[in-house]
Design an enzyme around this catalytic site. Structure first.
Site, short mmCIF file in Angstrom:
data_model
loop_
_atom_site.label_atom_id
_atom_site.label_comp_id
_atom_site.label_asym_id
_atom_site.label_seq_id
_atom_site.Cartn_x
_atom_site.Cartn_y
_atom_site.Cartn_z
N LYS A 92 0.83 -1.21 0.00
CA LYS A 92 0.00 0.00 0.00
C LYS A 92 0.87 1.27 0.00
O LYS A 92 0.66 2.17 -0.81
CB LYS A 92 -0.94 0.02 1.23
CG LYS A 92 -1.87 -1.17 1.33
CD LYS A 92 -2.78 -1.07 2.54
CE LYS A 92 -2.08 -1.09 3.86
NZ LYS A 92 -1.38 -2.36 4.19
N ARG A 142 -9.87 1.03 8.28
CA ARG A 142 -9.43 -0.33 8.62
C ARG A 142 -10.52 -1.10 9.35
O ARG A 142 -10.31 -2.26 9.68
CB ARG A 142 -8.23 -0.21 9.55
CG ARG A 142 -6.93 -0.65 8.93
CD ARG A 142 -5.84 -0.36 9.95
NE ARG A 142 -4.70 -1.15 9.77
CZ ARG A 142 -3.59 -0.71 9.17
NH1 ARG A 142 -3.53 0.48 8.65
NH2 ARG A 142 -2.56 -1.50 9.09
N ARG A 180 11.75 -5.82 4.94
CA ARG A 180 11.56 -4.37 4.81
C ARG A 180 12.46 -3.58 5.75
O ARG A 180 12.68 -3.95 6.89
CB ARG A 180 10.11 -4.01 5.13
CG ARG A 180 9.91 -2.48 5.26
CD ARG A 180 8.50 -2.06 5.31
NE ARG A 180 7.74 -2.73 6.32
CZ ARG A 180 6.41 -2.68 6.38
NH1 ARG A 180 5.75 -2.00 5.48
NH2 ARG A 180 5.77 -3.30 7.32
N ARG A 217 11.15 -1.55 11.35
CA ARG A 217 10.04 -1.16 12.22
C ARG A 217 9.91 -2.14 13.39
O ARG A 217 10.03 -3.35 13.19
CB ARG A 217 8.73 -1.13 11.42
CG ARG A 217 8.49 0.21 10.76
CD ARG A 217 7.35 0.21 9.79
NE ARG A 217 6.13 -0.45 10.19
CZ ARG A 217 5.02 -0.50 9.45
NH1 ARG A 217 5.00 0.11 8.28
NH2 ARG A 217 3.96 -1.12 9.87
N ARG A 262 -0.92 -8.73 13.35
CA ARG A 262 -1.38 -7.73 12.38
C ARG A 262 -2.23 -8.40 11.29
O ARG A 262 -3.24 -7.85 10.85
CB ARG A 262 -0.18 -7.00 11.76
CG ARG A 262 0.44 -6.01 12.74
CD ARG A 262 1.85 -5.61 12.34
NE ARG A 262 1.92 -4.94 11.06
CZ ARG A 262 3.06 -4.75 10.39
NH1 ARG A 262 4.20 -5.15 10.90
NH2 ARG A 262 3.04 -4.12 9.23
P1 AP5 Z 1 4.82 -1.62 1.82
O1 AP5 Z 1 4.51 -0.78 0.64
O2 AP5 Z 1 5.56 -0.99 2.97
O3 AP5 Z 1 3.49 -2.35 2.32
P2 AP5 Z 1 2.24 -1.81 3.14
O4 AP5 Z 1 1.04 -2.48 2.59
O5 AP5 Z 1 2.26 -0.32 3.20
O6 AP5 Z 1 2.60 -2.46 4.53
P3 AP5 Z 1 2.53 -1.91 6.01
O7 AP5 Z 1 3.20 -2.97 6.86
O8 AP5 Z 1 3.07 -0.52 6.13
O9 AP5 Z 1 1.02 -1.91 6.25
P4 AP5 Z 1 0.32 -1.98 7.56
O10 AP5 Z 1 -1.06 -1.82 7.08
O11 AP5 Z 1 0.56 -3.18 8.41
O12 AP5 Z 1 1.02 -0.83 8.41
P5 AP5 Z 1 0.63 0.66 8.74
O13 AP5 Z 1 1.85 1.45 8.75
O14 AP5 Z 1 -0.53 1.10 7.91
O15 AP5 Z 1 5.63 -2.91 1.31
C1 AP5 Z 1 6.13 -3.88 2.21
C2 AP5 Z 1 7.50 -4.38 1.71
O16 AP5 Z 1 7.31 -5.10 0.51
C3 AP5 Z 1 8.47 -3.24 1.40
O17 AP5 Z 1 9.76 -3.64 1.75
C4 AP5 Z 1 8.33 -3.06 -0.13
O18 AP5 Z 1 9.53 -2.58 -0.71
C5 AP5 Z 1 8.00 -4.48 -0.59
N1 AP5 Z 1 7.11 -4.54 -1.74
C6 AP5 Z 1 6.05 -3.74 -2.00
N2 AP5 Z 1 5.43 -4.09 -3.12
C7 AP5 Z 1 6.10 -5.18 -3.60
C8 AP5 Z 1 5.92 -6.01 -4.75
N3 AP5 Z 1 4.93 -5.81 -5.65
N4 AP5 Z 1 6.79 -7.03 -4.93
C9 AP5 Z 1 7.81 -7.26 -4.05
N5 AP5 Z 1 8.03 -6.48 -2.93
C10 AP5 Z 1 7.17 -5.46 -2.71
O19 AP5 Z 1 0.07 0.49 10.23
C11 AP5 Z 1 0.92 0.15 11.30
C12 AP5 Z 1 0.09 0.05 12.58
O20 AP5 Z 1 -0.51 1.33 12.88
C13 AP5 Z 1 -1.09 -0.93 12.52
O21 AP5 Z 1 -0.68 -2.25 12.81
C14 AP5 Z 1 -2.01 -0.33 13.59
O22 AP5 Z 1 -1.56 -0.67 14.88
C15 AP5 Z 1 -1.83 1.16 13.39
N6 AP5 Z 1 -2.80 1.74 12.44
C16 AP5 Z 1 -2.52 2.33 11.25
N7 AP5 Z 1 -3.66 2.75 10.64
C17 AP5 Z 1 -4.67 2.42 11.48
C18 AP5 Z 1 -6.08 2.56 11.40
N8 AP5 Z 1 -6.67 3.12 10.33
N9 AP5 Z 1 -6.82 2.07 12.42
C19 AP5 Z 1 -6.24 1.50 13.51
N10 AP5 Z 1 -4.92 1.33 13.64
C20 AP5 Z 1 -4.14 1.79 12.64
#
Ligand code: AP5
Length: 219
Positions: free
Chosen positions: A13, A88, A127, A161, A172
């Protein structure tokens, strides 16, 4: 154009949102990044969120809804935004609908990135992010153009992270299937859902997303 990127942790994402935002002149709104900044700054929201995030749970709805409501109201979002990691839960989705309706806005499309669970674990364990700006890289699939230098800000310090460890990743993923996956049906029913193959290489996923967005933009 107002968009949502939907998908499990590690689906890509953040990676895709950054590219789309740059190409289409949209503001990228990542609740994960906003919460991590709050944790770093030690604000009351950050103190509440840090324990939950490290355990892999979801921060309470009212906290993230308030953060997004305040951010969307800023003038730079008037031309369009892309939500990465929000909504979410069904409660967050309903609050977003209400908020946008009250401002005469709407979501144009929800892009779902479909990725196998096994690939998610590999992506998350490989990552690392820029310690300064949070730009995301991967040990094998997405390295900075110049080794050791962040493409986005030129920073030279990188970190993993704290929530990218195997135990937290499982939590997660469970939170995703329990709370977030129902949004796929929610947006399908509204005729907004577009699913793309998130298993493809990064550039190919971007091309699929581009194809969807071009269809929307066509008269
Ligand atoms: P990346 O692009 O970083 O993936 P992502 O989907 O953004 O993953 P996240 O882990 O950031 O998502 P998340 O939803 O768990 O975390 P968030 O920060 O939102 O890609 C991942 C890796 O793969 C990278 O190394 C990239 O280079 C690689 N990659 C990407 N695309 C690829 C491809 N096509 N092929 C190969 N490799 C690839 O949330 C963190 C925490 O915050 C949550 O757990 C929760 O506690 C809290 N939080 C955030 N938002 C909310 C909300 N709305 N409500 C409640 N809690 C929330």
């Amino acid at each position: 154009m107002n968009l949502i990127l939907l998908g499990p942790p590690g689906a890509g994402k953040g990676t895709q949102a950054e590219g789309i935002a740059k190409k289409r002149g949209l503001i990228q709104l990542s609740t994960g990044d906003m919460l991590r900044q709050a944790v770093k700054a030690g604000t009351p929201v950050g103190q509440e969120a840090s324990v939950i995030m490290e355990a892999g749970g979801l921060v309470p709805d009212h906290v993230v809804i308030k953060i997004i409501a305040e951010r969307i109201a800023l003038p730079d979002c008037a031309e369009g935004f892309i939500l990465d990691g929000f909504p979410r839960t069904l409660k967050q989705a309903a609050a977003l609908d209400e908020l946008l309706t009250s401002q005469g806005k709407k979501i144009d499309a929800v892009i779902e990135l479909k990725v196998n669970d096994a690939a998610l674990i590999d992506r998350i364990s490989g990552r690392y992010v820029c310690a300064n700006c949070g730009a995301s890289y991967h040990d094998t699939s997405c390295k900075p153009k110049v080794e050791g230098v962040c493409d986005r800000c030129g920073g030279k310090d990188f970190i993993r992270r704290p929530d990218d460890n195997p135990e937290t990743v499982k939590n997660r993923l469970m939170a995703y299937y329990r709370e977030t996956a129902p949004l796929i049906g929610y947006y399908f029913a509204k005729g907004k859902l577009h699913s793309v193959d998130g298993m493809a290489p990064i550039a190919d996923v971007a091309a699929q997303v581009d194809g969807v967005l071009n269809t929307l933009a066509a008269p």
